[in-house]
Design an enzyme around this catalytic site. Sequence first.
Site, PDB file in Angstrom:
ATOM      1  N   CYS A  10       3.963  -0.972   2.114  1.00 53.21           N
ATOM      2  CA  CYS A  10       2.526  -0.785   2.307  1.00 53.21           C
ATOM      3  C   CYS A  10       1.905  -0.230   1.026  1.00 53.21           C
ATOM      4  CB  CYS A  10       2.271   0.161   3.475  1.00 53.21           C
ATOM      5  SG  CYS A  10       3.096   1.743   3.283  1.00 53.21           S
ATOM      6  N   CYS A  13       3.108   3.138  -0.188  1.00 51.51           N
ATOM      7  CA  CYS A  13       4.440   3.168  -0.793  1.00 51.51           C
ATOM      8  C   CYS A  13       4.357   2.755  -2.258  1.00 51.51           C
ATOM      9  CB  CYS A  13       5.378   2.228  -0.034  1.00 51.51           C
ATOM     10  SG  CYS A  13       5.261   2.417   1.740  1.00 51.51           S
TER      11      CYS A  13
END
Lengths: 76, 315
Positions: A10, A13
């Site tokens: 995502c 991250c």
Amino acid sequence: MKIEVLGTGCAKCKTLYENTKKAVEETGTAAEVLKVEDIPTIMRYGVMSTPALVIDGQVKFSGKVASVVEIMGMLA
Amino acid sequence: MLKALADYLVFGVFGMAPGSRLGEALDFFVYDTMKIFLLLTTIVYVVAVIRSYFSPERTRRILSHKREHVGNVLAALLGIVTPFCSCSAVPLFIGFVESGIPLGVTFSFLVSSPMVNEVALIMLWGLFGWKIALIYIGSGVAVAVVAGMVIGRLRMERHVQDYVWEIKVGSAELLEQTFREKLEYASGYTVGLLKKIWPYVIVGIGLGAFIHGYAPEDLLVRYAGRDNPLAVPMAVLIGVPLYSNAAGIIPVVQALMEKGLPMGTVLAFMMAVTALSLPEAVILKNVLKTRLLCTFFGIVAAAIVVVGYMFNAIL
């Protein structure tokens, strides 16, 4: 030193990965920074909220994006 | 005070005519934007501090010793306070079922967490008063509990992707944060959340403003009013594939209610948008086989429809 950024890919991250790389550069630490997206590997660390940061096999935190400065503190 | 400021900006500075469609829509937009962002920033920060005491890891520990029923209720309640991001849904799901939390209890958590949270509570409170806010929270928790119990009863464990059962979950020894660290976490969380949701909020307020200024009253009421028994299921069907969070959908909800749509229909729409979405289905497909995924969506949607009818009947 081995640093792993755990996350399923995502946006958060990716930010943590970038911050970690910057922190390593800034401090001049000899470390390899890996991005771990494989779910079984993430789970092996017992992490349930991503992103998380693992340094030399130890989970430093999970479920947040730490700033470059914060990560630099953990490298020292 | 904010209302006066919005009026001053729109009608004074921009020179819009009060009562004109564009003027009223713009006034709604400016006022709502200021009010909602002010509310959001304060509340999200306070709640983030509270949330730092409820990590998913701790929630898992609490739930792993509970039976069904008690577990369902507890999971739905913990869903309100445990921080949850749909991108963590997969590790969270695996972590829960691996530690022996029943499938149904896990689902109660997965339903309640995105649908019932501090953002929804505070925004509903600010815009519609505490009664509606409590009704929403209460019925959201009820939907999560019932949907989880039904899924638990169906014994669908074999419809979880097989690899999930083979994963060994380690136990992370996370250090307890100091209070200072918690405050730092809270500021970071607030900034991060606002960064993530502001486009949804702006689009939501824009849509709300458009409905406020342009949508003719009788049109919406004619098609989705109290007299149409299919309005609730239609609202849910439209809401399920849409993805937004509570902050983005509430301005739309406000405008729809203003136009005379009944409470139950509008709340059902909001629940469908926040609890279920296509992106979430794609993420959950990683851990659920198609049959369980469809069952999950079907049961939650049905429960939301029931809630919608109930509120239309009693409010």
